[in-house]
Design a protein around this motif. Structure first.
Motif, PDB file in Angstrom:
ATOM      1  N   LYS A  35       4.923  -2.145  12.855  1.00  0.00           N
ATOM      2  CA  LYS A  35       3.767  -1.321  13.197  1.00  0.00           C
ATOM      3  C   LYS A  35       2.707  -1.633  12.158  1.00  0.00           C
ATOM      4  O   LYS A  35       2.938  -1.504  10.952  1.00  0.00           O
ATOM      5  N   VAL A  36       1.550  -2.063  12.616  1.00  0.00           N
ATOM      6  CA  VAL A  36       0.482  -2.427  11.692  1.00  0.00           C
ATOM      7  C   VAL A  36      -0.319  -1.167  11.353  1.00  0.00           C
ATOM      8  O   VAL A  36      -0.827  -0.484  12.238  1.00  0.00           O
ATOM      9  N   ARG A  41       2.046  -3.685   7.062  1.00  0.00           N
ATOM     10  CA  ARG A  41       2.970  -3.511   8.180  1.00  0.00           C
ATOM     11  C   ARG A  41       4.111  -2.593   7.781  1.00  0.00           C
ATOM     12  O   ARG A  41       4.608  -2.666   6.668  1.00  0.00           O
ATOM     13  N   ARG A  42       4.553  -1.772   8.727  1.00  0.00           N
ATOM     14  CA  ARG A  42       5.741  -0.942   8.543  1.00  0.00           C
ATOM     15  C   ARG A  42       6.817  -1.493   9.469  1.00  0.00           C
ATOM     16  O   ARG A  42       6.610  -1.580  10.678  1.00  0.00           O
TER      17      ARG A  42
END
Length: 190
Positions: A35-36, A41-42
């Protein structure tokens, strides 16, 4: 709940469900997703698990979490909640050939004679092994995405019917569905 590394790196676990049946879970796939966000990012992990008792019940589930074991645990819980019962012929194969669809996934499942084994691709093989089917021929004609293949396979298995249920639905006896050898000879002579 320790996991053993078998089946080409896939985890396998046995435990008992509410009914006292021993459940087997197979890890079909793990995917790292990102997830950006503003800071970069995550990363998280998405897992697809198939659970069955090898006696005619099977279910699948997907789970997502920050860590792999937590994603697998979530997927396993969802799979246990969504289990279906599949009628099997002689406890080893399907009663009839069937097709299943889910999204772009399209699978064809065929019953097979004794000794054939499981002839199927990766995600479908996991479903059949946990279900307890020993002889089946399966082909994936659509999407190669593991999620779509598993969902199409389970959709096909959910539409399987045993001769007993078909006879009950039609208000006949099982022998009337197949006819006896004597009836075939009489109709052939006429």
């Amino acid at each position: 709940m320790a996991r053993e590394a078998r089946d080409g790196g896939r985890g396998r676990e046995r435990e008992r469900d509410r009914d006292g049946d021993e459940l087997i879970d197979k890890l079909v796939t793990i995917n790292r997703v990102a997830k950006v966000v503003k800071g970069g990012r995550r990363f998280a992990f998405a897992a697809l698990v198939v659970v069955g008792d090898q006696k005619g019940r099977v279910g699948f589930g997907a789970g997502k979490a920050k860590e792999v074991p937590e994603a697998i645990r979530k997927a396993t819980e969802r799979a246990k909640r969504g289990m279906i019962r599949v009628p099997m012929k002689e406890g080893r194969t399907l009663h009839h050939d069937i097709e299943g669809h889910y999204g772009a996934g399209h699978v064809v499942l065929r019953s097979a004679p004794a000794g054939t084994g499981i002839i199927a691709g990766g995600p479908m093989r996991a479903v059949f092994e946990t279900l307890g089917i020993g002889d089946v021929v399966a082909k994936s004609l659509g999407s190669r995405n593991p999620h779509n293949m598993v969902k199409a396979t389970v959709a096909a298995l959910a539409n399987c019917a045993s001769p007993r249920t078909v006879a009950a639905r039609r208000g006949k006896k099982v022998a009337d569905l197949f006819g006896t050898k004597r009836e075939k000879e009489v109709t052939a002579d006429v």
